[in-house]
Design a protein around this motif. Structure first.
Motif, PDB file in Angstrom:
ATOM      1  N   SER A 170       0.844  -1.187   0.000  1.00  7.54           N
ATOM      2  CA  SER A 170       0.000   0.000   0.000  1.00  7.54           C
ATOM      3  C   SER A 170       0.885   1.245   0.000  1.00  7.54           C
ATOM      4  CB  SER A 170      -0.937   0.008   1.212  1.00  7.54           C
ATOM      5  OG  SER A 170      -0.179   0.006   2.414  1.00  7.54           O
ATOM      6  N   ARG A 194      -3.963  -0.766  -4.156  1.00 11.60           N
ATOM      7  CA  ARG A 194      -3.418  -1.955  -3.512  1.00 11.60           C
ATOM      8  C   ARG A 194      -2.752  -2.833  -4.569  1.00 11.60           C
ATOM      9  NH1 ARG A 194      -3.828   0.821   0.032  1.00 11.60           N
ATOM     10  NH2 ARG A 194      -4.744   0.508   2.103  1.00 11.60           N
ATOM     11  N   PRO A 243      -9.693   1.218  -0.272  1.00  7.96           N
ATOM     12  CA  PRO A 243      -8.577   0.263  -0.404  1.00  7.96           C
ATOM     13  C   PRO A 243      -9.025  -1.191  -0.336  1.00  7.96           C
ATOM     14  CG  PRO A 243      -8.027   2.022   1.137  1.00  7.96           C
ATOM     15  CD  PRO A 243      -9.474   2.162   0.835  1.00  7.96           C
ATOM     16  N   LEU A 271      -8.247  -4.223  -3.072  1.00  9.93           N
ATOM     17  CA  LEU A 271      -7.595  -5.467  -2.670  1.00  9.93           C
ATOM     18  C   LEU A 271      -8.477  -6.674  -2.970  1.00  9.93           C
ATOM     19  CD1 LEU A 271      -5.247  -6.906  -1.311  1.00  9.93           C
ATOM     20  CD2 LEU A 271      -6.315  -6.435   0.900  1.00  9.93           C
TER      21      LEU A 271
END
Length: 251
Positions: free
Chosen positions: A102, A116, A176, A180
């Motif tokens: 990150s 990510r 985020p 991911l």
């Protein structure tokens, strides 16, 4: 009251407000002339500085010293309490092969903080057969590399790199966790498709490494020359069969 005390009081009676400063200034207009607006930035009307305060640069230095003392007190009083949370480092096992990277800008808002990146060694993935490994590398395309990416956090001497690495990143979503999740789902689909023996295995399709050649060519370090394959030759590349059985002395 003596003259010294009067001079001291006259120097100390300086107020920061503009109205008080105007009232302290004596009028310099002639009798009968129209009153003029006082100039607040006239240096002649300012009282004499009595050296009773530090300058702006001095206050800046004092502020830095206070900040340093604050962190020194934290180190002396609270850092020792962190010893109770020490844990021995354990390298990631094969059942946890993913490395997630990150980006942070110190809690400042930035579009890249939601990005990510997932890096995983191909040898640590649950691929059943060499045919599945071949198919997986074909599916990865330009995301596959024989060496770990420079920003992956994986060292070149770590195990699991004999089949290369795959890097997948995403920054299309605002959160985020969403980015991911997308990268993880894509990796799961690639593994499932590579292990699917019912479809085409693409065994007759060779691996395409043109993206690696283009990367070496862009570096402009001479690694793109014919026969070098991105690596500069050294003494280790000298053919051993060319060496004589006995050392040759040169007179």
């Amino acid at each position: 009251m003596n003259s010294l005390a009067k001079r001291f009081i006259a120097k100390r009676c300086l107020h920061s407000s503009a109205a008080r400063l105007v009232r302290q200034r004596p009028s310099r207009t002639t009798p009968g002339a129209p009153a003029k607006k006082a100039d607040l930035f006239d240096l002649e009307d300012l009282p004499e500085f009595g050296d009773e305060d530090a300058s702006s640069a001095g206050h800046f230095v004092i502020g830095q010293q206070r900040q340093i003392l604050h962190y020194l007190r934290l180190i002396d009083g609270e850092v020792a309490l962190l010893n109770a949370y020490r844990e021995e480092y354990q390298p990631p096992s094969k059942d946890k092969p993913l490395v997630v990277r990150s980006i942070s800008y110190g809690n400042e808002p930035h579009p890249a903080t939601a990005k990510r990146t997932v890096v995983v060694p191909v040898a640590h993935l649950p691929l059943n057969t060499p045919i599945a490994v071949h198919k997986f590398i074909l599916l990865a395309g330009v995301r596959w590399s024989p060496t770990p990416p420079p920003d992956s956090g994986i060292g070149a001497d770590e195990s699991g790199g004999e089949k290369g690495y795959v890097k997948i990143s995403c920054e299309d979503f605002p959160e985020p966790g969403m980015n991911l999740k997308w990268a993880s789902d894509v990796l799961d689909k690639m593994v499932a498709s590579a292990n699917n023996a019912a479809g085409d295995n693409f065994t007759d399709v060779p691996l395409d490494f043109r993206h690696l050649e283009a990367k070496v060519r862009k570096q402009k370090k001479g690694g793109h020359r014919s026969g070098m394959n991105g690596k500069r030759p050294s003494l280790r590349d000298f053919p051993q069969e060319w060496l004589p059985d006995k050392p040759v002395s040169i007179a």
